[in-house]
Design an enzyme around this catalytic site. Sequence first.
Site: not given
Length: 740
Positions: A370-372
């Site tokens: 995840p690359c929030q």
Amino acid sequence: MELCLVMSEDEKEIYQARCHYTKAIVDGIQFELNEHAYVKAEEGQPDYIARIVEIFETVDKQLYFSAQWFFRAADTVIKSQAHLIDPQRVFYSEMKDDNPLNSIVSKVTIIQLPPDVDPAKKEKSLKLFDYYYDMQYSKPVTFTTLHTERVTPKSESPLVLEDMSSIGEVENNNKSVKSEGPTLTLLDLYAGCGAMSTGLCYGTGFSGVKLETKWAVDMNKHACESLKINHPETEVRNESAEDFFTMLKEWEKLCVEFGLIGMQRDEDPNANEESDSEEVDENKSEDDEEFEVGKFLAVCFGDPNKTGNKKLHFKVRWKGYSSKHDTWEPYDSLSECNCKEAIKEFVIKGYNSRMLPLRGDVDFICGGPPCQGISGHNRFRNYESPLEDEKNHQLVVYMDIIDFLKPKFVLMENVVDIIKFANGILGYHAVGRLVAMNYQTRLGIMAAGSYGVSQCRYRVFLWGASTMMNLPQFPLPTHEVVGKGVVPNEFKDCVLGSDNDESYKLEKNIFLGDAISDLPEVTNYNGADEMEYGGAPRTSFQKFIRMRKQGSSKKMILYDHRPLELNEDDYARVCLIPKFKGANFRNLAGVLVDEKDKVYWDTSVPKVKLPSGKQLVPNYCMTFVGGSSKKPFGRLGMDSVVKTVVGRAEPHNQALLHPNQDRVLTIRENARLQGFPDHYRLCGPVKERYLQVGNAVSFAVSTALGYTLARAIKGESTSKPLILPVKFPDCLGLSPMKEE
Ligand SMILES: C[S@@+](CC[C@H](N)C(=O)[O-])C[C@H]1O[C@@H](n2cnc3c(N)ncnc32)[C@H](O)[C@@H]1O
């Protein structure tokens, strides 16, 4: 600049209009065909690097040479992340063009290194040459090993091609696929409920290659429960990827300490089997202070006792006590309790069963870190240095785990923002890390709708394959897709199906009704997790999506067909939304629309109130996207195609009302839009189940990718995307599932 040319006898005859040469002297230096040279670049830029493949004179007497270009990392799609790559490494390309001879600056020496070169030999040759190359770069994003001979994996590799040669091809008609050869192991990182890995295993299975998710990691406990219930055979680890990575290193140390590395494993699944019965001593009381280690049950790196200190911990079953007394004990405190033998026994057992993977144990890693920090919902995005943003750190962790375990194949999934945000730096980084680790790499952008589900959903996928493997291809679309994703120009050609090639036929897209029209009517208040179907499938999609899991003879039950229960106010609003596609809050009393298609209050009437006293039309509907949105309380039609199934089910800012029932789409309806087979169950509170479904890689996409992976494993390397032999979800009928 002084030029002196030596004429080529052969070429002179072939090219009458131009004169060809085998040598040229530029500024006193002689250059021969196939030698390498620096070529003048723009002011301030490092000179280009080329192989001289032709030297010729044009009809108007200009002297030229044909250059075959080598790319420095910075000139490839790795761009600003070129620091990840050895500065002596360049990439061969088949890009050629003609340039004035006087743009040659000087000689440069380049050596081609074989993909599996011994590091000592590599170091030695690097001292003698300016540059080396071992991979070819093709635009927009493909790096492949340069082979002199056909690829055959090393004999010690578990991927033995001879074994694979006997594999039967997919047989669509009789629903059988012969799987032979070794079972390949998959580690699913950031696994969620396991949609990506499950689809990949189905896809390889349909092509006769056995792939099994041996390990899966996710920090969400509900997602882990879902994975476990559907895959009892998988070692599901409910921990963060960072802790898992530290655990891998600690596990390796333990295996070294007990002299296990390199030892033949006792793979008999029953060999280490111990009775799980609890030897409870009836005479022990709660106040009994005497605790002796009975056995160890699990190991983790983390802080299970919430002390604020992460360490290696073992889960202990105490002698004479039941499982309710199990505790996590720090490894360093166990050294005092005289239980080294019990630890050794546990580690040997774990080594034999591959409880945790060691280097070389994993054939394939998949996952979507995840690359929030790039999410559009995050107002504090770091545009300047997204890699330093803690919220994007998982990309680094993911690559570090790959570096440690060195699987043969890698697949990364992410949102399209990874190649858009901050000029695509995270995408460049991912490619750069893989290439720096010597993985062949290929990037593709796939719309789930193009593979047979009723949603658009564009996502980026990045394949990696170690140098001696075939780099998997991407599958070509099977269905028309409604809606377009916004992709930076540089990556336009990575979108599968963007070539407008008419050699493959696309089916009409799947509509919402095709996916869900057979499901029984339920109300906003339905709280049942299981029910009967109550009717036969109405479409081919429904027939295949209802198939039973292989080996199961149980009658199919419909799971998770329940909606997020809306509160009384929202339910009252939903009941007033007319039953036609596209109806939304704008159809409620008191809302008007101006000529610019923006909403405003009808001030000629008082605002309508609900029985609770709240406004019928909440203010947020009127202000959402400056009053121009039609999404709040939007109703879908049976002929709709959803843009993207997301992890939330509130109707406040998205159109997800059922076409003719007063509720949002159920968890199962969303799962159908994602291509989850009906037998795939989800665990946790309702909101968590929606989240798992919305987070998932569409099954239509993961099975298609599994198919192309299998083709690569079976030794096929193709330069073009592959045509799928069967569309989704019909491929689910090829086994491992059975018709209901
Ligand atoms: C996009 S979802 C993955 C979906 C999955 N690939 C599938 O197809 O079902 C991302 C997952 O990463 C998990 N996650 C987020 N940060 C994590 C971390 N630091 N370590 C492990 N898991 C993490 C979330 O709980 C979530 O389930």
